[in-house]
Design a protein around this motif. Structure first.
Motif, PDB file in Angstrom:
ATOM      1  N   TYR A 181      49.857  50.042  31.321  1.00  0.00           N
ATOM      2  CA  TYR A 181      48.517  49.778  30.800  1.00  0.00           C
ATOM      3  C   TYR A 181      47.477  50.246  31.815  1.00  0.00           C
ATOM      4  N   LEU A 182      46.301  50.539  31.331  1.00  0.00           N
ATOM      5  CA  LEU A 182      45.140  50.894  32.144  1.00  0.00           C
ATOM      6  C   LEU A 182      43.971  50.143  31.552  1.00  0.00           C
ATOM      7  N   ALA A 183      43.337  49.286  32.362  1.00  0.00           N
ATOM      8  CA  ALA A 183      42.288  48.439  31.806  1.00  0.00           C
ATOM      9  C   ALA A 183      41.195  48.132  32.820  1.00  0.00           C
ATOM     10  N   PRO A 184      39.933  48.182  32.388  1.00  0.00           N
ATOM     11  CA  PRO A 184      38.870  47.601  33.195  1.00  0.00           C
ATOM     12  C   PRO A 184      39.115  46.092  33.265  1.00  0.00           C
ATOM     13  N   THR A 185      38.818  45.483  34.403  1.00  0.00           N
ATOM     14  CA  THR A 185      39.092  44.060  34.581  1.00  0.00           C
ATOM     15  C   THR A 185      37.864  43.316  35.085  1.00  0.00           C
ATOM     16  N   LEU A 186      37.854  42.030  34.800  1.00  0.00           N
ATOM     17  CA  LEU A 186      36.836  41.115  35.286  1.00  0.00           C
ATOM     18  C   LEU A 186      37.573  39.949  35.935  1.00  0.00           C
ATOM     19  N   ARG A 187      37.206  39.617  37.159  1.00  0.00           N
ATOM     20  CA  ARG A 187      37.860  38.528  37.876  1.00  0.00           C
ATOM     21  C   ARG A 187      36.820  37.475  38.240  1.00  0.00           C
ATOM     22  N   TRP A 188      37.158  36.213  37.981  1.00  0.00           N
ATOM     23  CA  TRP A 188      36.298  35.085  38.318  1.00  0.00           C
ATOM     24  C   TRP A 188      36.987  34.232  39.376  1.00  0.00           C
ATOM     25  N   TYR A 189      36.318  34.054  40.523  1.00  0.00           N
ATOM     26  CA  TYR A 189      36.827  33.238  41.609  1.00  0.00           C
ATOM     27  C   TYR A 189      36.213  31.840  41.507  1.00  0.00           C
ATOM     28  N   TRP A 190      37.060  30.801  41.566  1.00  0.00           N
ATOM     29  CA  TRP A 190      36.582  29.428  41.424  1.00  0.00           C
ATOM     30  C   TRP A 190      35.564  29.053  42.489  1.00  0.00           C
ATOM     31  N   PHE A 191      35.913  29.277  43.755  1.00  0.00           N
ATOM     32  CA  PHE A 191      35.121  28.718  44.847  1.00  0.00           C
ATOM     33  C   PHE A 191      34.263  29.727  45.592  1.00  0.00           C
ATOM     34  N   ARG A 234      33.896  32.512  48.235  1.00  0.00           N
ATOM     35  CA  ARG A 234      34.744  32.919  49.361  1.00  0.00           C
ATOM     36  C   ARG A 234      35.180  31.683  50.149  1.00  0.00           C
ATOM     37  N   GLY A 235      36.472  31.673  50.502  1.00  0.00           N
ATOM     38  CA  GLY A 235      37.017  30.579  51.297  1.00  0.00           C
ATOM     39  C   GLY A 235      38.327  31.025  51.905  1.00  0.00           C
ATOM     40  N   VAL A 236      39.025  30.115  52.564  1.00  0.00           N
ATOM     41  CA  VAL A 236      40.328  30.440  53.143  1.00  0.00           C
ATOM     42  C   VAL A 236      41.294  30.831  52.028  1.00  0.00           C
ATOM     43  N   ALA A 237      41.187  30.131  50.901  1.00  0.00           N
ATOM     44  CA  ALA A 237      41.979  30.453  49.710  1.00  0.00           C
ATOM     45  C   ALA A 237      41.008  30.748  48.571  1.00  0.00           C
ATOM     46  N   ASP A 238      41.285  31.789  47.832  1.00  0.00           N
ATOM     47  CA  ASP A 238      40.437  32.190  46.705  1.00  0.00           C
ATOM     48  C   ASP A 238      41.238  32.163  45.404  1.00  0.00           C
ATOM     49  N   PRO A 239      41.268  31.043  44.660  1.00  0.00           N
ATOM     50  CA  PRO A 239      41.923  31.050  43.348  1.00  0.00           C
ATOM     51  C   PRO A 239      41.044  31.787  42.342  1.00  0.00           C
ATOM     52  N   TYR A 240      41.692  32.453  41.370  1.00  0.00           N
ATOM     53  CA  TYR A 240      40.936  33.264  40.423  1.00  0.00           C
ATOM     54  C   TYR A 240      41.622  33.338  39.061  1.00  0.00           C
ATOM     55  N   LEU A 241      40.830  33.732  38.080  1.00  0.00           N
ATOM     56  CA  LEU A 241      41.294  34.125  36.748  1.00  0.00           C
ATOM     57  C   LEU A 241      40.880  35.568  36.554  1.00  0.00           C
ATOM     58  N   GLY A 286      48.656  51.705  22.111  1.00  0.00           N
ATOM     59  CA  GLY A 286      47.601  50.930  21.471  1.00  0.00           C
ATOM     60  C   GLY A 286      46.710  50.285  22.508  1.00  0.00           C
ATOM     61  N   TRP A 287      46.079  49.190  22.116  1.00  0.00           N
ATOM     62  CA  TRP A 287      45.207  48.505  23.067  1.00  0.00           C
ATOM     63  C   TRP A 287      45.972  47.361  23.710  1.00  0.00           C
ATOM     64  N   THR A 288      45.517  46.991  24.898  1.00  0.00           N
ATOM     65  CA  THR A 288      46.211  45.960  25.657  1.00  0.00           C
ATOM     66  C   THR A 288      45.224  44.978  26.269  1.00  0.00           C
ATOM     67  N   LEU A 289      45.704  43.772  26.456  1.00  0.00           N
ATOM     68  CA  LEU A 289      44.911  42.691  27.024  1.00  0.00           C
ATOM     69  C   LEU A 289      45.685  42.068  28.186  1.00  0.00           C
ATOM     70  N   PRO A 290      45.440  42.498  29.430  1.00  0.00           N
ATOM     71  CA  PRO A 290      46.086  41.848  30.573  1.00  0.00           C
ATOM     72  C   PRO A 290      45.284  40.623  31.023  1.00  0.00           C
ATOM     73  N   MET A 291      45.992  39.542  31.333  1.00  0.00           N
ATOM     74  CA  MET A 291      45.354  38.306  31.810  1.00  0.00           C
ATOM     75  C   MET A 291      46.177  37.753  32.962  1.00  0.00           C
ATOM     76  N   GLY A 292      45.508  37.240  33.983  1.00  0.00           N
ATOM     77  CA  GLY A 292      46.240  36.718  35.126  1.00  0.00           C
ATOM     78  C   GLY A 292      45.541  35.539  35.778  1.00  0.00           C
ATOM     79  N   ILE A 293      46.334  34.776  36.510  1.00  0.00           N
ATOM     80  CA  ILE A 293      45.823  33.677  37.326  1.00  0.00           C
ATOM     81  C   ILE A 293      46.534  33.780  38.667  1.00  0.00           C
ATOM     82  N   GLY A 294      45.782  33.557  39.725  1.00  0.00           N
ATOM     83  CA  GLY A 294      46.395  33.676  41.041  1.00  0.00           C
ATOM     84  C   GLY A 294      45.543  33.043  42.115  1.00  0.00           C
TER      85      GLY A 294
END
Length: 177
Positions: A66-76, A78-85, A112-120
């Motif tokens: 897949y090839l996709a433009p992405t948007l990432r949202w970081y909860w906090f 910048r910090g020592v740990a950066d959780p994101y969606l 076709g079209w694709t929808l990648p989603m991640g949490i980390g």
């Protein structure tokens, strides 16, 4: 692409395989980044799958991309740990290749079209390097499917069962500029 209702020889995927993702993003705000990602997945193929071949296969390969433009949202921010969606919307495809013992070759591909989603979460290892786990899934909604048997290709609109939901759990490394 497969469920419990299909015979095993009709299912091309057997077990998990390897994944490689390359991407980049611009973190324009402490909580937001925009970028793009290319993902490639190699799956362990079911060696009894024969596609359109009349004889049993002796070699089967299966992969997706897949090839996709992405948007990432970081909860906090910048910090020592950066959780994101992370979410993206782009193009993708899967392809399979089967060969039988008599020289027959069959290829199948769906695009076709694709929808990648991640949490980390990313942990700062150095000032400009972060490392952390990510759980990601990508859904492929096929729009075009092509079958090629011994050089003869036939394309059509993808059927509803020619969709795929792949997932992976991986360790991600991020370099910052």
């Amino acid at each position: 692409m497969c469920d419990d209702k299909k015979p095993k020889e009709e299912c091309v995927v057997d077990k998990a395989g390897a994944a490689l993702d390359l991407g980049g993003a611009w973190r324009f705000h402490p909580h937001w980044a925009i970028g793009a990602e290319f993902g490639f997945n190699g799956f362990n193929a079911n060696q009894t799958w024969k596609s359109t071949l009349p004889d049993p296969s002796i070699s089967v390969r299966f992969s997706g991309w897949y090839l996709a433009p992405t948007l990432r949202w970081y909860w906090f921010g910048r910090g020592v740990a950066d959780p994101y969606l992370q979410v993206g919307l782009g193009l993708g495809g899967v392809s399979a290749h089967a060969e039988d013992g008599k020289g027959g070759v069959a290829d199948w591909r769906v695009t076709g079209w694709t929808l990648p989603m991640g949490i980390g979460v990313e942990f700062y290892v150095a000032e400009r390097f972060r490392l952390g786990p990510q759980l990601q899934t990508w859904f492929l909604r096929g729009t075009k499917a092509c079958d090629t048997t011994n050089g003869s290709e036939a394309c059509r609109d993808a059927r509803s069962e020619e969709r795929m939901l792949a997932w992976r759990f991986s360790l991600q490394g991020t370099f910052g500029l």
